[in-house]
Design a protein around this motif. Structure first.
Motif, mmCIF file in Angstrom:
data_model
loop_
_atom_site.group_PDB
_atom_site.id
_atom_site.type_symbol
_atom_site.label_atom_id
_atom_site.label_comp_id
_atom_site.label_asym_id
_atom_site.label_seq_id
_atom_site.Cartn_x
_atom_site.Cartn_y
_atom_site.Cartn_z
ATOM 1 N N CYS A 7 0.828 -1.209 0.000
ATOM 2 C CA CYS A 7 0.000 0.000 0.000
ATOM 3 C C CYS A 7 0.863 1.260 0.000
ATOM 4 O O CYS A 7 0.521 2.252 -0.652
ATOM 5 N N ARG A 8 1.971 1.217 0.695
ATOM 6 C CA ARG A 8 2.875 2.376 0.714
ATOM 7 C C ARG A 8 3.456 2.617 -0.688
ATOM 8 O O ARG A 8 3.518 3.757 -1.159
ATOM 9 N N ALA A 9 3.861 1.538 -1.371
ATOM 10 C CA ALA A 9 4.373 1.666 -2.742
ATOM 11 C C ALA A 9 3.303 2.266 -3.650
ATOM 12 O O ALA A 9 3.593 3.141 -4.472
ATOM 13 N N LEU A 10 2.061 1.824 -3.493
ATOM 14 C CA LEU A 10 0.958 2.349 -4.287
ATOM 15 C C LEU A 10 0.774 3.842 -4.015
ATOM 16 O O LEU A 10 0.712 4.646 -4.950
ATOM 17 N N ARG A 11 0.689 4.233 -2.744
ATOM 18 C CA ARG A 11 0.482 5.640 -2.373
ATOM 19 C C ARG A 11 1.620 6.533 -2.842
ATOM 20 O O ARG A 11 1.382 7.661 -3.299
ATOM 21 N N GLU A 76 9.883 5.305 -10.290
ATOM 22 C CA GLU A 76 8.507 5.777 -10.361
ATOM 23 C C GLU A 76 7.620 4.736 -11.042
ATOM 24 O O GLU A 76 8.002 4.127 -12.034
ATOM 25 N N SER A 77 6.431 4.549 -10.517
ATOM 26 C CA SER A 77 5.435 3.667 -11.106
ATOM 27 C C SER A 77 4.712 4.396 -12.232
ATOM 28 O O SER A 77 4.438 5.590 -12.124
ATOM 29 N N ALA A 78 4.390 3.674 -13.299
ATOM 30 C CA ALA A 78 3.626 4.232 -14.410
ATOM 31 C C ALA A 78 2.138 3.901 -14.291
ATOM 32 O O ALA A 78 1.376 4.070 -15.230
ATOM 33 N N ALA A 79 1.720 3.408 -13.128
ATOM 34 C CA ALA A 79 0.321 3.040 -12.895
ATOM 35 C C ALA A 79 -0.559 4.285 -12.954
ATOM 36 O O ALA A 79 -0.102 5.368 -12.605
ATOM 37 N N PRO A 80 -1.781 4.135 -13.435
ATOM 38 C CA PRO A 80 -2.458 2.891 -13.772
ATOM 39 C C PRO A 80 -2.148 2.419 -15.186
ATOM 40 O O PRO A 80 -2.028 3.223 -16.104
ATOM 41 N N ARG A 81 -2.050 1.133 -15.326
ATOM 42 C CA ARG A 81 -1.803 0.511 -16.626
ATOM 43 C C ARG A 81 -3.130 0.256 -17.342
ATOM 44 O O ARG A 81 -4.183 0.137 -16.724
#
Length: 98
Positions: A7-11, A76-81
């Motif tokens: 959840c921390r990675a998502l936030r 950095e995450s490229a979400a949402p995919r």
């Protein structure tokens, strides 16, 4: 259990590095929660890494109880995919989601 870390990675919109099924994987977390049977699960887009199925990139539904050594990277995450929809039906109770 790695629910808090996922959840921390998502936030923070960071890539999660994880050992799973004997492989190191880089994942963009999209949703984290529990199944009807209470198993902690994560829906994620695998950016790179190994996979027992041979699919090294793409959507994964992962049992967090089977994960080892989760860390949040600086990437950095490229979400949402493409293809992501809120309210994942595989998760009976969602803890966090995009």
């Amino acid at each position: 259990m790695w629910i808090d870390t996922a959840c921390r990675a998502l936030r923070e919109r960071k890539v999660l590095e994880l050992r799973y099924d004997g492989y190191t994987r880089s994942l963009e977390v999209h949703a984290v929660g529990y199944t009807k049977t209470g198993q902690p699960m994560m829906r994620a887009w695998q950016v790179r890494g190994g996979s027992a199925s041979g699919e090294k990139v793409g959507w994964k539904l992962m049992r967090l109880a089977d994960a080892l050594g989760a860390t949040i990277s600086e990437e950095e995450s490229a979400a949402p995919r493409k293809g992501y929809k809120r309210g994942d039906p595989a998760l009976d109770r969602i803890v966090c989601e995009l």
